[in-house]
Design a protein around this motif. Structure first.
Motif, PDB file in Angstrom:
ATOM      1  N   ASP A 252       0.841  -1.199   0.000  1.00 20.27           N
ATOM      2  CA  ASP A 252       0.000   0.000   0.000  1.00 20.27           C
ATOM      3  C   ASP A 252       0.879   1.253   0.000  1.00 20.27           C
ATOM      4  O   ASP A 252       2.037   1.217   0.429  1.00 20.27           O
ATOM      5  N   THR A 253       0.330   2.356  -0.478  1.00 21.45           N
ATOM      6  CA  THR A 253       1.107   3.601  -0.524  1.00 21.45           C
ATOM      7  C   THR A 253       1.126   4.309   0.828  1.00 21.45           C
ATOM      8  O   THR A 253       2.101   4.969   1.172  1.00 21.45           O
ATOM      9  N   VAL A 254       0.040   4.158   1.591  1.00 21.37           N
ATOM     10  CA  VAL A 254      -0.016   4.773   2.925  1.00 21.37           C
ATOM     11  C   VAL A 254      -0.665   3.790   3.891  1.00 21.37           C
ATOM     12  O   VAL A 254      -1.502   2.974   3.499  1.00 21.37           O
ATOM     13  N   ALA A 255      -0.271   3.877   5.152  1.00 21.71           N
ATOM     14  CA  ALA A 255      -0.885   3.040   6.188  1.00 21.71           C
ATOM     15  C   ALA A 255      -2.124   3.749   6.724  1.00 21.71           C
ATOM     16  O   ALA A 255      -2.188   4.983   6.734  1.00 21.71           O
ATOM     17  N   MET A 293       6.379 -16.047  -0.079  1.00 18.73           N
ATOM     18  CA  MET A 293       5.670 -14.788   0.133  1.00 18.73           C
ATOM     19  C   MET A 293       6.597 -13.626  -0.204  1.00 18.73           C
ATOM     20  O   MET A 293       7.702 -13.522   0.327  1.00 18.73           O
ATOM     21  N   GLN A 294       6.157 -12.741  -1.108  1.00 13.11           N
ATOM     22  CA  GLN A 294       6.955 -11.583  -1.495  1.00 13.11           C
ATOM     23  C   GLN A 294       6.163 -10.304  -1.239  1.00 13.11           C
ATOM     24  O   GLN A 294       4.965 -10.244  -1.530  1.00 13.11           O
ATOM     25  N   LEU A 295       6.849  -9.301  -0.713  1.00 14.51           N
ATOM     26  CA  LEU A 295       6.254  -7.980  -0.549  1.00 14.51           C
ATOM     27  C   LEU A 295       6.859  -7.068  -1.607  1.00 14.51           C
ATOM     28  O   LEU A 295       8.067  -6.855  -1.635  1.00 14.51           O
ATOM     29  N   VAL A 296       6.027  -6.576  -2.519  1.00 14.34           N
ATOM     30  CA  VAL A 296       6.492  -5.784  -3.663  1.00 14.34           C
ATOM     31  C   VAL A 296       6.239  -4.306  -3.404  1.00 14.34           C
ATOM     32  O   VAL A 296       5.093  -3.890  -3.228  1.00 14.34           O
ATOM     33  N   ASP A 297       7.302  -3.521  -3.379  1.00 11.10           N
ATOM     34  CA  ASP A 297       7.194  -2.076  -3.176  1.00 11.10           C
ATOM     35  C   ASP A 297       7.349  -1.379  -4.526  1.00 11.10           C
ATOM     36  O   ASP A 297       8.446  -1.124  -4.998  1.00 11.10           O
ATOM     37  N   ASP A 298       6.239  -1.128  -5.179  1.00 10.80           N
ATOM     38  CA  ASP A 298       6.233  -0.469  -6.486  1.00 10.80           C
ATOM     39  C   ASP A 298       5.096   0.538  -6.478  1.00 10.80           C
ATOM     40  O   ASP A 298       3.930   0.185  -6.639  1.00 10.80           O
ATOM     41  N   LYS A 299       5.430   1.793  -6.295  1.00  8.16           N
ATOM     42  CA  LYS A 299       4.417   2.840  -6.131  1.00  8.16           C
ATOM     43  C   LYS A 299       3.607   3.072  -7.390  1.00  8.16           C
ATOM     44  O   LYS A 299       2.563   3.735  -7.362  1.00  8.16           O
ATOM     45  N   LEU A 300       4.074   2.570  -8.539  1.00 11.82           N
ATOM     46  CA  LEU A 300       3.349   2.742  -9.792  1.00 11.82           C
ATOM     47  C   LEU A 300       2.318   1.639 -10.017  1.00 11.82           C
ATOM     48  O   LEU A 300       1.538   1.699 -10.958  1.00 11.82           O
ATOM     49  N   GLN A 301       2.320   0.629  -9.138  1.00 14.47           N
ATOM     50  CA  GLN A 301       1.383  -0.478  -9.273  1.00 14.47           C
ATOM     51  C   GLN A 301       0.246  -0.321  -8.272  1.00 14.47           C
ATOM     52  O   GLN A 301       0.428   0.162  -7.163  1.00 14.47           O
ATOM     53  N   LYS A 302      -0.949  -0.754  -8.686  1.00 16.83           N
ATOM     54  CA  LYS A 302      -2.074  -0.752  -7.758  1.00 16.83           C
ATOM     55  C   LYS A 302      -1.890  -1.867  -6.731  1.00 16.83           C
ATOM     56  O   LYS A 302      -1.370  -2.923  -7.034  1.00 16.83           O
ATOM     57  N   THR A 303      -2.314  -1.596  -5.492  1.00 17.38           N
ATOM     58  CA  THR A 303      -2.177  -2.600  -4.443  1.00 17.38           C
ATOM     59  C   THR A 303      -3.104  -3.774  -4.729  1.00 17.38           C
ATOM     60  O   THR A 303      -4.256  -3.600  -5.118  1.00 17.38           O
TER      61      THR A 303
END
Length: 313
Positions: A252-255, A293-303
């Protein structure tokens, strides 16, 4: 990464002014990625003349058909091939692709595909209102990564993905053109005995399933909803003994503000969601060693959450 020559120049639309228009392309590669077929459709706002320009070396025999039938095709002095439609608000064509037209990298079992739906090039300012690009992933491949790119092969800022059963569709609004870059890995084929045993289930198992966060979690929380637990139960019911499950949680972009005390940033919040998914999968009988399990940090992708069942070898 460099655009494939034939694919990148496959659609030069003769649009004089900005207007409502849509391009759709469906790309069907062979199971061994030795060739492919691309079906392209354009819908304009009004009837006028449209043209496409194929690069030098394009073989006219690769053009399997075009509609409407009153088109012209000719080779220009510079060696480029021009396909011209007159007085129509829509057209379509089907093209056969060679391996070099869409494979940009290949090493061992891993290949990188670059599929482009064409560029609006009548002016510097022209854009296509909606670019829709679909890639049909052949059976027997694992998707290692994928991206939505613009006509300059830069990550698209605005895009939407719809993914189901190996069909990846990219929606890109108001850009000159759009491309899909995808890295695939060939899986080892099953032996006859294993294949025979798994055929009834294997024919039903999707290679990948995509969930929106609201499909699994209570809104704004790390807790799984009742329906979310049901979704994971359906997923694990499809697995055979020995199958592995690859899960990607797009951060997600923000918590959420109400949980900022426990999760002060988006990374910790999404990591907690990933941990909750892991716990739930284990409670459903999936061994921890079979879960990636992978956590992907890509701000250009929708959660979202993507799950892929990797069949037992």
């Amino acid at each position: 990464m460099k655009k494939s020559i034939l694919v990148s120049l496959v659609a030069y639309l003769g649009i004089e002014v900005a207007q409502a228009n849509t391009t759709e392309m469906v790309f069907y590669p062979n199971s061994d990625l030795s060739s492919a077929v691309a079906h392209f459709h354009y819908q304009g706002e009004k009837s006028e003349q449209y043209g496409l320009l194929f690069d030098q070396g394009f073989d006219k025999k690769q053009l399997l058909y075009a509609q409407p039938k009153n088109y012209t095709i000719e080779t220009q002095k510079d060696g480029k091939v021009k396909l011209l439609f007159s007085s129509t608000d829509r057209y379509s064509y089907m093209q056969q692709m060679r391996r070099d037209d869409f494979i940009v990298e290949s090493a061992g079992k891993v290949s990188v595909l670059l599929v482009c739906g064409g560029d609006c090039s009548s002016s510097k300012e022209c854009v296509t209102e909606q670019n829709i690009l679909t890639l049909m992933v052949p059976q027997g491949y694992s998707i290692l990564s994928y991206k939505g790119l613009d006509d300059n092969l830069k990550e698209l800022k605005a895009k939407e993905w719809k993914i189901r059963d190996g069909v990846y569709t990219l929606f890109a609004p108001n850009v000159k053109g759009a491309c899909i870059s995808m890295k695939l890995e060939k899986r080892e084929p099953f032996n006859e005995k294993s294949e025979a045993k798994s055929e009834p289930l294997g024919s039903k198992v999707p290679s990948i399933q995509v969930y929106q966060n609201k499909d699994l979690f209570v809104k704004g929380d790390v807790v799984l909803s009742i329906s979310g637990k049901g979704q994971l139960k359906k997923l694990t019911d499809l697995m055979q003994s020995g199958d592995n499950l690859s899960v990607r949680v797009f951060q997600d972009t923000v918590a959420p503000v109400r949980l900022v005390g426990r999760y002060p940033n988006a990374h910790l919040f999404s990591a907690a969601r990933a941990e909750e998914l892991t716990k739930q999968l284990i409670s459903l009988g999936v061994e921890r060693s079979r879960i990636e399990m992978q956590l992907v940090d890509d701000k250009l992708q929708k959660t979202r959450v993507e799950t892929e069942i990797i069949l037992a070898q």
